[in-house]
Design a protein around this motif. Sequence first.
Motif, mmCIF file in Angstrom:
data_model
loop_
_atom_site.group_PDB
_atom_site.id
_atom_site.type_symbol
_atom_site.label_atom_id
_atom_site.label_comp_id
_atom_site.label_asym_id
_atom_site.label_seq_id
_atom_site.Cartn_x
_atom_site.Cartn_y
_atom_site.Cartn_z
ATOM 1 N N HIS B 217 0.823 -1.206 0.000
ATOM 2 C CA HIS B 217 0.000 0.000 0.000
ATOM 3 C C HIS B 217 0.861 1.263 0.000
ATOM 4 N N ASP B 218 2.105 1.108 -0.368
ATOM 5 C CA ASP B 218 3.032 2.239 -0.445
ATOM 6 C C ASP B 218 3.215 2.602 -1.923
ATOM 7 N N SER B 219 2.751 3.787 -2.296
ATOM 8 C CA SER B 219 2.801 4.173 -3.719
ATOM 9 C C SER B 219 4.239 4.244 -4.233
ATOM 10 N N GLN B 220 5.157 4.496 -3.331
ATOM 11 C CA GLN B 220 6.553 4.516 -3.746
ATOM 12 C C GLN B 220 7.002 3.131 -4.222
ATOM 13 N N PHE B 221 6.359 2.126 -3.669
ATOM 14 C CA PHE B 221 6.716 0.744 -3.967
ATOM 15 C C PHE B 221 5.945 0.192 -5.166
ATOM 16 N N VAL B 222 4.639 0.438 -5.180
ATOM 17 C CA VAL B 222 3.803 -0.227 -6.197
ATOM 18 C C VAL B 222 3.254 0.719 -7.263
ATOM 19 N N VAL B 225 -1.569 2.541 -6.082
ATOM 20 C CA VAL B 225 -2.023 1.638 -5.017
ATOM 21 C C VAL B 225 -3.434 1.139 -5.281
ATOM 22 N N GLU B 226 -4.288 2.054 -5.713
ATOM 23 C CA GLU B 226 -5.684 1.684 -5.946
ATOM 24 C C GLU B 226 -5.794 0.557 -6.969
ATOM 25 N N GLU B 227 -5.016 0.682 -8.002
ATOM 26 C CA GLU B 227 -5.029 -0.333 -9.056
ATOM 27 C C GLU B 227 -4.380 -1.626 -8.569
ATOM 28 N N PHE B 228 -3.239 -1.483 -7.902
ATOM 29 C CA PHE B 228 -2.484 -2.660 -7.461
ATOM 30 C C PHE B 228 -3.261 -3.464 -6.422
ATOM 31 N N CYS B 229 -3.997 -2.747 -5.572
ATOM 32 C CA CYS B 229 -4.700 -3.419 -4.474
ATOM 33 C C CYS B 229 -6.206 -3.555 -4.738
ATOM 34 N N ALA B 230 -6.610 -3.448 -5.985
ATOM 35 C CA ALA B 230 -8.040 -3.529 -6.324
ATOM 36 C C ALA B 230 -8.614 -4.892 -5.972
ATOM 37 N N ARG B 231 -9.915 -4.897 -5.703
ATOM 38 C CA ARG B 231 -10.596 -6.163 -5.431
ATOM 39 C C ARG B 231 -10.481 -7.058 -6.669
ATOM 40 N N PRO B 232 -10.457 -8.374 -6.473
ATOM 41 C CA PRO B 232 -10.285 -9.271 -7.618
ATOM 42 C C PRO B 232 -11.396 -9.109 -8.654
ATOM 43 N N ALA B 233 -11.003 -9.156 -9.926
ATOM 44 C CA ALA B 233 -11.971 -9.011 -11.013
ATOM 45 C C ALA B 233 -12.768 -10.300 -11.176
ATOM 46 N N ALA B 234 -13.910 -10.171 -11.840
ATOM 47 C CA ALA B 234 -14.742 -11.351 -12.100
ATOM 48 C C ALA B 234 -13.996 -12.299 -13.039
ATOM 49 N N LEU B 235 -14.265 -13.582 -12.860
ATOM 50 C CA LEU B 235 -13.578 -14.593 -13.663
ATOM 51 C C LEU B 235 -14.123 -14.651 -15.091
ATOM 52 N N ALA B 337 -2.591 -9.743 1.144
ATOM 53 C CA ALA B 337 -1.924 -8.497 1.544
ATOM 54 C C ALA B 337 -2.367 -7.332 0.660
ATOM 55 N N ARG B 338 -2.656 -7.632 -0.590
ATOM 56 C CA ARG B 338 -3.101 -6.566 -1.506
ATOM 57 C C ARG B 338 -4.520 -6.136 -1.211
ATOM 58 N N THR B 339 -5.391 -7.123 -1.002
ATOM 59 C CA THR B 339 -6.828 -6.828 -1.011
ATOM 60 C C THR B 339 -7.517 -6.978 0.338
ATOM 61 N N GLY B 340 -6.904 -7.708 1.265
ATOM 62 C CA GLY B 340 -7.552 -7.988 2.544
ATOM 63 C C GLY B 340 -8.588 -9.085 2.429
ATOM 64 N N ILE B 341 -8.666 -9.731 1.269
ATOM 65 C CA ILE B 341 -9.651 -10.802 1.056
ATOM 66 C C ILE B 341 -8.926 -12.152 1.090
ATOM 67 N N ALA B 342 -9.381 -13.040 1.960
ATOM 68 C CA ALA B 342 -8.730 -14.344 2.093
ATOM 69 C C ALA B 342 -8.937 -15.182 0.832
ATOM 70 N N SER B 343 -7.936 -15.970 0.482
ATOM 71 C CA SER B 343 -8.055 -16.854 -0.688
ATOM 72 C C SER B 343 -8.820 -18.111 -0.288
ATOM 73 N N ALA B 344 -9.264 -18.884 -1.274
ATOM 74 C CA ALA B 344 -9.986 -20.135 -0.999
ATOM 75 C C ALA B 344 -9.108 -21.078 -0.186
#
Lengths: 105, 377
Positions: B217-222, B225-235, B337-344
């Motif tokens: 979540h550090d713009s200097q790094f990624v 941030v909004e794009e990098f940490c966006a919620r997963p897109a539909a399949l 870490a990107r989204t805060g959403i747990a994986s399956a």
Amino acid sequence: MKNCYIARSPMVAARQLGSEMVIMSATDSTLFSLNEVASLIWKSADGATPLREIVNDKVCAEFDVDPEIAFADAERLVGELAERGLLLLTNEPAGPSPVEAERGL
Amino acid sequence: MTTALMQELNAKALELGVPFSAHLDVTYRCNERCVHCYLDHDDHGEMTLSELKNLLNQLAEAGVFFLTLSGGEVLMRMDFFDILGYARELRFNVKIKTNAFMIREKEADLIRELGVQSVQISIYSHRPEIHDGITKLPGSLRRSVAAIRLLKSRGVNVTMANVLMRQNLHDYAGVRALAKELCVEVTTDPTITPKMDGDRGVLGLGIRDSQLSEIFHDSQFVGNVEEFCARPAALDDGALDGVPCSAGHTYCYISPYGDVYPCVQFPLACGNVRKEKFLDIWRHSKRINEARSIRARDLPTCSTCAHLGSCTRCPGLAFMEGNMRGPSSLDCEKSFARTGIASANMIARMAPRTAIHGSADHPSTFSSLVQITSARS
């Protein structure tokens, strides 16, 4: 370019991929893709064969094209590639590297 | 335009079954002893110069264009410039990975003269006490930075590789500033991989999940941030049926002993070039064809995961966890870490346990598989 000899620059990476030749210059990291005819000229650029001979013996033998038109196109192509540092143009023949000569690269 | 052409060429290589890129480790020996390294540095019978020349001939015939020469430390081989010179005679596009400790004027001149495309140099910190503490080689930062200057002064493309771990977590900004000063690119990678013998102890050096989230979540790094940490897109079907990565499709790895693998991070031995022709292994190995057959749709856990469309799931890391069709927990951690959403995978593992994530007292052994490039020269 009456007695023009063409040789591949040692600073260039190249590989055949299907019918095209992929080329990248180490100088500016620009990537190029040559079509089938240009690839044939590239592969024949051994520094020892005159461009006219390459056009007559390789290009015209493989493609149905007028020799003068083919030569004019080839001159344009090698001029562009030389400007980008991919080909070396000389008025005197020079030999390919031993590995290239052995492997026909 | 180059990127579009690159995509086009990769698609063509995939269609033709051509190994367009190869990573060749010429030795596992090294003059540094980096704390996180996954290699055994003893020499168990490296390929000779003659064997390597034969292999390079085969790789050229197979269509390899991008060739990475790495190790170990490549300059531990006294014949390295013979290998490099031969590779360039065969017109490979060569990238060298090195710690650069042994690159002086003469070596820098040779690298330039031989038309090497780029040199990647490991830099862990801008502070000698941290960098040298990781490499266990006193003076290594000073020598590596001096080598970068020598190469840059000759017009060679140089990239710094900055692996992040606990020891140097807070130094990435300093490394970026150093890269800017030296006019080189830098890639930052928080991935620590298990040792080749399967020992996962080094994973404990990886940064903690909360820290991973912080840097993601550090713009200097990624960057964005909004794009990098966006919620997963539909399949979509593309994500389910596409090739997950280039491993075994247009890319392969070859060890100093001649073993062929789908990827440097996928230790599935598919054959040995001392016993078989490279192309026979590439085309006919049952193992490499098994690795090639992987599609997201067939993955028991991951095919049900919300992150599937954006996950960088690595089949090699999954393989190291026990199943090439299973989840790669390192990538699950990254998605979380990107989204805060747990994986399956995380949800499934949470059920019988109380927690999966690390805490200050019990840090997770998971890191992440992400590589971010910035600071173009």
